[in-house]
Scaffold this motif. Structure first.
Motif, PDB file in Angstrom:
ATOM      1  N   GLY A   1      24.356  19.333   5.043  1.00 24.20           N
ATOM      2  CA  GLY A   1      25.314  18.246   4.976  1.00 24.20           C
ATOM      3  C   GLY A   1      24.892  17.040   5.782  1.00 24.20           C
ATOM      4  N   LEU A   2      24.361  17.272   6.970  1.00 20.86           N
ATOM      5  CA  LEU A   2      23.935  16.167   7.825  1.00 20.86           C
ATOM      6  C   LEU A   2      22.690  15.489   7.265  1.00 20.86           C
ATOM      7  CD1 LEU A   2      24.597  17.723  11.345  1.00 20.86           C
ATOM      8  CD2 LEU A   2      26.051  16.190   9.998  1.00 20.86           C
ATOM      9  N   VAL A   3      21.803  16.268   6.646  1.00 16.03           N
ATOM     10  CA  VAL A   3      20.633  15.668   6.004  1.00 16.03           C
ATOM     11  C   VAL A   3      21.072  14.820   4.810  1.00 16.03           C
ATOM     12  CG1 VAL A   3      18.569  16.196   4.648  1.00 16.03           C
ATOM     13  CG2 VAL A   3      18.956  17.373   6.807  1.00 16.03           C
ATOM     14  N   ALA A   4      22.030  15.312   4.020  1.00 15.91           N
ATOM     15  CA  ALA A   4      22.547  14.527   2.891  1.00 15.91           C
ATOM     16  C   ALA A   4      23.192  13.238   3.390  1.00 15.91           C
ATOM     17  CB  ALA A   4      23.544  15.356   2.088  1.00 15.91           C
ATOM     18  N   LEU A   5      23.917  13.315   4.492  1.00 16.73           N
ATOM     19  CA  LEU A   5      24.545  12.115   5.048  1.00 16.73           C
ATOM     20  C   LEU A   5      23.485  11.141   5.563  1.00 16.73           C
ATOM     21  CD1 LEU A   5      27.126  10.613   5.806  1.00 16.73           C
ATOM     22  CD2 LEU A   5      27.131  11.877   7.978  1.00 16.73           C
TER      23      LEU A   5
ATOM     24  N   ARG B   1      21.057  11.394  15.848  1.00 17.16           N
ATOM     25  CA  ARG B   1      22.320  10.768  16.222  1.00 17.16           C
ATOM     26  C   ARG B   1      23.485  11.405  15.470  1.00 17.16           C
ATOM     27  NH1 ARG B   1      25.998   8.612  19.506  1.00 17.16           N
ATOM     28  NH2 ARG B   1      27.330   7.064  18.477  1.00 17.16           N
ATOM     29  N   LEU B   2      23.311  11.671  14.181  1.00 18.34           N
ATOM     30  CA  LEU B   2      24.363  12.323  13.399  1.00 18.34           C
ATOM     31  C   LEU B   2      24.677  13.705  13.958  1.00 18.34           C
ATOM     32  CD1 LEU B   2      23.256  11.408   9.742  1.00 18.34           C
ATOM     33  CD2 LEU B   2      24.916  10.226  11.198  1.00 18.34           C
ATOM     34  N   VAL B   3      23.635  14.462  14.289  1.00 16.59           N
ATOM     35  CA  VAL B   3      23.834  15.796  14.849  1.00 16.59           C
ATOM     36  C   VAL B   3      24.573  15.710  16.173  1.00 16.59           C
ATOM     37  CG1 VAL B   3      22.665  17.857  15.712  1.00 16.59           C
ATOM     38  CG2 VAL B   3      21.790  16.704  13.678  1.00 16.59           C
ATOM     39  N   GLN B   4      24.171  14.773  17.019  1.00 14.92           N
ATOM     40  CA  GLN B   4      24.778  14.638  18.340  1.00 14.92           C
ATOM     41  C   GLN B   4      26.265  14.320  18.236  1.00 14.92           C
ATOM     42  OE1 GLN B   4      23.111  11.437  20.634  1.00 14.92           O
ATOM     43  NE2 GLN B   4      24.469  11.757  22.377  1.00 14.92           N
ATOM     44  N   VAL B   5      26.614  13.346  17.404  1.00 18.04           N
ATOM     45  CA  VAL B   5      28.017  12.966  17.265  1.00 18.04           C
ATOM     46  C   VAL B   5      28.825  14.107  16.661  1.00 18.04           C
ATOM     47  CG1 VAL B   5      29.626  11.367  16.147  1.00 18.04           C
ATOM     48  CG2 VAL B   5      27.462  10.514  17.078  1.00 18.04           C
ATOM     49  N   ALA B   6      28.264  14.776  15.645  1.00 15.83           N
ATOM     50  CA  ALA B   6      28.991  15.888  15.005  1.00 15.83           C
ATOM     51  C   ALA B   6      29.277  17.012  15.996  1.00 15.83           C
ATOM     52  CB  ALA B   6      28.180  16.419  13.822  1.00 15.83           C
ATOM     53  N   MET B   7      28.320  17.286  16.878  1.00 18.66           N
ATOM     54  CA  MET B   7      28.535  18.344  17.870  1.00 18.66           C
ATOM     55  C   MET B   7      29.522  17.908  18.939  1.00 18.66           C
ATOM     56  SD  MET B   7      24.668  19.912  18.224  1.00 18.66           S
ATOM     57  CE  MET B   7      25.241  21.360  19.103  1.00 18.66           C
ATOM     58  N   GLU B   8      29.416  16.657  19.369  1.00 17.23           N
ATOM     59  CA  GLU B   8      30.337  16.161  20.396  1.00 17.23           C
ATOM     60  C   GLU B   8      31.776  16.152  19.897  1.00 17.23           C
ATOM     61  OE1 GLU B   8      28.829  12.334  21.385  1.00 17.23           O
ATOM     62  OE2 GLU B   8      27.234  13.106  22.709  1.00 17.23           O
ATOM     63  N   ARG B   9      31.973  15.906  18.620  1.00 13.15           N
ATOM     64  CA  ARG B   9      33.337  15.854  18.065  1.00 13.15           C
ATOM     65  C   ARG B   9      33.841  17.234  17.652  1.00 13.15           C
ATOM     66  NH1 ARG B   9      32.433  12.105  20.373  1.00 13.15           N
ATOM     67  NH2 ARG B   9      32.393   9.903  19.727  1.00 13.15           N
ATOM     68  N   GLY B  10      33.016  18.244  17.768  1.00 11.09           N
ATOM     69  CA  GLY B  10      33.445  19.591  17.413  1.00 11.09           C
ATOM     70  C   GLY B  10      33.418  19.879  15.931  1.00 11.09           C
ATOM     71  N   TYR B  11      32.680  19.053  15.143  1.00 14.44           N
ATOM     72  CA  TYR B  11      32.597  19.280  13.712  1.00 14.44           C
ATOM     73  C   TYR B  11      31.605  20.390  13.370  1.00 14.44           C
ATOM     74  CZ  TYR B  11      34.601  14.519  13.541  1.00 14.44           C
ATOM     75  OH  TYR B  11      35.375  13.407  13.708  1.00 14.44           O
ATOM     76  N   THR B  12      30.687  20.690  14.251  1.00 15.11           N
ATOM     77  CA  THR B  12      29.614  21.631  13.948  1.00 15.11           C
ATOM     78  C   THR B  12      29.121  22.296  15.220  1.00 15.11           C
ATOM     79  OG1 THR B  12      27.482  21.873  12.811  1.00 15.11           O
ATOM     80  CG2 THR B  12      27.763  19.921  14.174  1.00 15.11           C
ATOM     81  N   VAL B  13      28.431  23.414  15.057  1.00 12.57           N
ATOM     82  CA  VAL B  13      27.754  24.090  16.158  1.00 12.57           C
ATOM     83  C   VAL B  13      26.248  24.081  15.926  1.00 12.57           C
ATOM     84  CG1 VAL B  13      27.434  26.294  17.354  1.00 12.57           C
ATOM     85  CG2 VAL B  13      29.726  25.555  16.739  1.00 12.57           C
ATOM     86  N   GLN B  14      25.849  24.405  14.698  1.00 17.71           N
ATOM     87  CA  GLN B  14      24.422  24.536  14.394  1.00 17.71           C
ATOM     88  C   GLN B  14      23.938  23.538  13.346  1.00 17.71           C
ATOM     89  OE1 GLN B  14      23.121  28.777  14.279  1.00 17.71           O
ATOM     90  NE2 GLN B  14      25.302  29.135  14.016  1.00 17.71           N
TER      91      GLN B  14
ATOM     92  N   MET C   1      33.257  15.264   7.565  1.00 12.75           N
ATOM     93  CA  MET C   1      32.090  14.494   7.161  1.00 12.75           C
ATOM     94  C   MET C   1      32.457  13.015   7.004  1.00 12.75           C
ATOM     95  SD  MET C   1      28.803  14.972   6.415  1.00 12.75           S
ATOM     96  CE  MET C   1      28.361  16.461   5.474  1.00 12.75           C
ATOM     97  N   GLY C   2      33.627  12.743   6.474  1.00 13.51           N
ATOM     98  CA  GLY C   2      34.074  11.357   6.329  1.00 13.51           C
ATOM     99  C   GLY C   2      34.279  10.685   7.674  1.00 13.51           C
ATOM    100  N   ARG C   3      34.886  11.397   8.610  1.00 13.05           N
ATOM    101  CA  ARG C   3      35.084  10.818   9.942  1.00 13.05           C
ATOM    102  C   ARG C   3      33.742  10.564  10.629  1.00 13.05           C
ATOM    103  NH1 ARG C   3      40.074  13.890   9.687  1.00 13.05           N
ATOM    104  NH2 ARG C   3      38.979  15.882  10.001  1.00 13.05           N
ATOM    105  N   LEU C   4      32.811  11.496  10.452  1.00 11.22           N
ATOM    106  CA  LEU C   4      31.481  11.329  11.035  1.00 11.22           C
ATOM    107  C   LEU C   4      30.771  10.119  10.425  1.00 11.22           C
ATOM    108  CD1 LEU C   4      29.089  12.331  12.755  1.00 11.22           C
ATOM    109  CD2 LEU C   4      28.485  13.861  10.856  1.00 11.22           C
ATOM    110  N   ALA C   5      30.866   9.954   9.114  1.00 12.75           N
ATOM    111  CA  ALA C   5      30.221   8.819   8.450  1.00 12.75           C
ATOM    112  C   ALA C   5      30.785   7.501   8.956  1.00 12.75           C
ATOM    113  CB  ALA C   5      30.397   8.938   6.936  1.00 12.75           C
TER     114      ALA C   5
END
Length: 348
Positions: A130-134, A151-164, A173-177
């Motif tokens: 998903g992050l690669v597609a984004l 940067r996408l990975v970092q923000v997604a992890m900081e916001r609790g959207y993902t672990v791995q 995904m929309g909020r991250l974008a």
């Protein structure tokens, strides 16, 4: 996040000492004067010393190796993945190759119009589809420098959207974008068919990216596995089969008669979109994180795969790793949903 760790490895067992060689140095007769000088060290003429016995196998360890969490501490694997991003065959070249290879898939009673934008390639590491597609979509939304995947990975992890690197929520995904790419993000609910179909097609015809969760088959195409093979793709193009190509703003491909392209820099008369009951007339041009190439997917096949994402994969549930899954599971987070992205200053 709690990650199981392997116990510290015991120090290696040194190899057993071997007795000194008992070989005798035997005088050699002088070499003939007419032979070339040999480039061997003097010790090579001694009787060979047998090699020491092999080391014993390492002691068995207990527990599991810790799962790799992408984006942490300047991940080495993430850096390697970023370095592999580079120029690849363009979308138009990929489409023409597919049309030549699979002529039987495309209706001969139609003319075809290709709307497409080129997407870069990046092969994912782990569950980062998903992050690669984004990240690929971001190249059409952000400045030419783009937004790094890290940067996408970092923000997604900081916001609790993902672990791995996994993303099981279209809303997240929309909020991250919006935050990381500074773009408009529209969460589409109710599937890709029905009243949403024309909206999706007009979005892609306009050159905007579409992120789609679906079940991935062995050849990366959409299939139906109840969400057990949930994957993400990005579409930035569409191949439309029409009865007649509008006269304004299109040119026929010099290599493939019957294939038309919009002429850059000229106004185009929009084509009539094929009706939903017209099978085999609409193909999404899609790309995902396990292949360098674009693919053409029948729109109805993508729609049906997206609509049946209901269950979390049993193999993932049993692999001992941590995943972020929204309340309501895969059905609530992915089923019948997609993400439409536009530049912040876009009016349509």
């Amino acid at each position: 996040m709690i990650s199981p760790c392997s116990p510290p490895a015991e120090p290696p067992i040194p190899p057993p000492e071997t007795p000194a060689s008992q070989a005798l140095n035997i005088p050699l007769p002088p070499l003939p004067l007419n032979l070339p000088e040999l480039a061997f060290p003097p010790s090579s003429f001694q009787t060979p010393v047998p090699p020491p016995p092999p080391l014993p196998p390492p002691p068995p360890t207990t527990g599991f190796a810790p799962p790799h969490v992408f984006g942490l501490e300047k991940s080495h694997l993430l850096k390697e993945a970023l370095e592999r991003a580079g120029p690849v065959p363009g979308s138009r070249e990929d489409v023409k190759r597919l049309l030549k290879l699979h002529k039987d898939r495309f209706r001969s009673d139609l003319q075809w119009i290709l709307f497409c934008a080129d997407l870069p390639s990046l092969i994912q590491e782990g569950p980062q589809c998903g992050l690669v597609a984004l990240w690929m979509a971001g190249t059409l939304l952000a400045p030419p420098s783009g937004t790094p995947l890290e940067r996408l990975v970092q923000v997604a992890m900081e916001r609790g959207y993902t672990v791995q690197g996994e993303m099981f929520s279209v809303a997240d995904m929309g909020r991250l974008a919006q935050e990381a790419l500074g773009c408009q993000a529209e969460v589409l609910c109710g599937g890709l068919g029905g009243p949403n179909r024309d909206h999706v097609l007009q979005h892609v015809v306009a050159g905007h990216p579409l992120l789609i969760p679906y079940d991935e088959d062995f050849n990366h195409e959409p299939c139906q596995r109840k969400g057990h093979k949930a994957h993400w793709a990005v579409s930035a193009g569409v191949l439309l089969g029409v009865q007649h190509v509008p006269s304004l703003g299109y040119s026929e491909d010099p290599e493939l008669p019957g294939l038309f392209h919009p002429v850059p820099g000229t106004p185009q008369q929009p084509p009539s979109l094929p009706e939903e009951g017209s099978p085999g007339a609409v193909y999404l041009l899609a790309k995902q994180g396990k292949s360098w190439h674009h693919q053409l997917w029948d729109y109805d096949q993508v729609r049906d795969s997206n609509l049946q994402l209901t269950d979390f994969s049993p193999s993932r549930a049993a692999d001992g790793r941590e995943y972020v899954v929204p309340a309501g599971g895969v059905r609530a987070g992915l089923c019948g949903q997609a993400l439409l992205l536009r530049p912040q200053d876009s009016s349509h």
